[in-house]
Design a protein around this motif. Sequence first.
Motif, short mmCIF file in Angstrom:
data_model
loop_
_atom_site.label_atom_id
_atom_site.label_comp_id
_atom_site.label_asym_id
_atom_site.label_seq_id
_atom_site.Cartn_x
_atom_site.Cartn_y
_atom_site.Cartn_z
N GLU A 61 -36.96 83.40 86.06
CA GLU A 61 -35.59 83.80 85.75
C GLU A 61 -34.77 83.80 87.03
O GLU A 61 -35.24 84.25 88.07
N ILE A 62 -33.55 83.27 86.94
CA ILE A 62 -32.63 83.31 88.08
C ILE A 62 -31.21 83.24 87.54
O ILE A 62 -30.96 82.63 86.49
N SER A 63 -30.29 83.90 88.22
CA SER A 63 -28.91 83.98 87.75
C SER A 63 -27.93 83.72 88.88
O SER A 63 -28.30 83.71 90.06
N ILE A 64 -26.68 83.52 88.50
CA ILE A 64 -25.63 83.36 89.50
C ILE A 64 -25.54 84.61 90.38
O ILE A 64 -25.28 84.53 91.58
N THR A 65 -25.81 85.77 89.79
CA THR A 65 -25.81 87.01 90.58
C THR A 65 -26.88 86.96 91.66
O THR A 65 -26.67 87.42 92.79
N ASP A 66 -28.07 86.41 91.33
CA ASP A 66 -29.13 86.25 92.33
C ASP A 66 -28.67 85.33 93.46
O ASP A 66 -28.92 85.60 94.64
N VAL A 67 -28.00 84.25 93.08
CA VAL A 67 -27.50 83.31 94.09
C VAL A 67 -26.52 84.01 95.01
O VAL A 67 -26.59 83.89 96.24
N ARG A 68 -25.62 84.76 94.43
CA ARG A 68 -24.58 85.42 95.20
C ARG A 68 -25.14 86.56 96.07
O ARG A 68 -24.77 86.69 97.24
N SER A 69 -26.03 87.37 95.49
CA SER A 69 -26.49 88.58 96.18
C SER A 69 -27.64 88.33 97.15
O SER A 69 -27.75 89.03 98.16
#
Length: 308
Positions: A41-49
Amino acid sequence: MKELSNYNEFSREEWKHFHGEYNKQAITNSELRKIKSLDDEISITDVRSVYAPVRHLLHIYLKNYRKLTKLKNDFLDHPNKKVPFIIGVSGSVAVGKSTTARLLKIMLERAYPQYNVAQMTTDGFLYPSKVLKEKGLMDKKGFPQTYDMPKLLKFLSDVKTQSGPIRYPLYSHNIYDIIPDKFEEINSPDILIVEGINALQLTENTKIFMSDFFDFSIYIDADVKNIEEWFLNRFETLLSLARNDPNSYYYQFTQLPEKESLQMAKDVWQNINYPNLLNYIRPTRTRADLILHKSDDHQIDKIYLRKY
């Protein structure tokens, strides 16, 4: 933990403030779905944070690496030849190494459109199944002795010292083996991301290690119970994908009762992957420059950056 006393520890909240301005248009949810590994699982929030600050940290290392390379060449009165910056990504099976490697490749390509950024896995340097069977090592696949380390070390040396295309063998998870007479090429990369469970391991009977070729290294970490669950979930997904594919290595297991095939996967974890993690993979964690620790929902909750 005493083992990590040589690292600064940061929470996700602390880490996201470290110089990582993120362009919202840089990566889309659609792209993330394409690069994430099975059951990861990976999200845009992970990318940003998390990953935007990692990308900025890599920028610092890369900038200084290129400067040092030039100064060293000047000192030796050598031409200022390009030497690839190599990033190693390690961690257990099913922990999400490939997702991290693919994501970093995209982020670095977009940060440095003038650079040739390449990414590869060390799986291609496993001995073919035929050789493993001859050596009696099929039940230890992934252990250090199941890799052709001389060939892998020579490949990395060639990448560092030679220009032009350099071939390496390809591995298929679908057939669970090296693809005969099939190769991929690395062609004079500015940045190369090397991903594999053995990326940070010491090599027996040699004075050269894989990590000697790395200019930055990352270890993807998680609690063992979570990794086991992710491994078993991935196995079930692979079974589902193989039900109508007789060419898949996993098709044979779809012909077994579900309870029996799941027990087989648990045995593989208990007898192969867990001992490999415990004895050979996890001990390399403190060789990494950066450790990204995942919680039970795959979200990175702690970041460890080497102090010196």
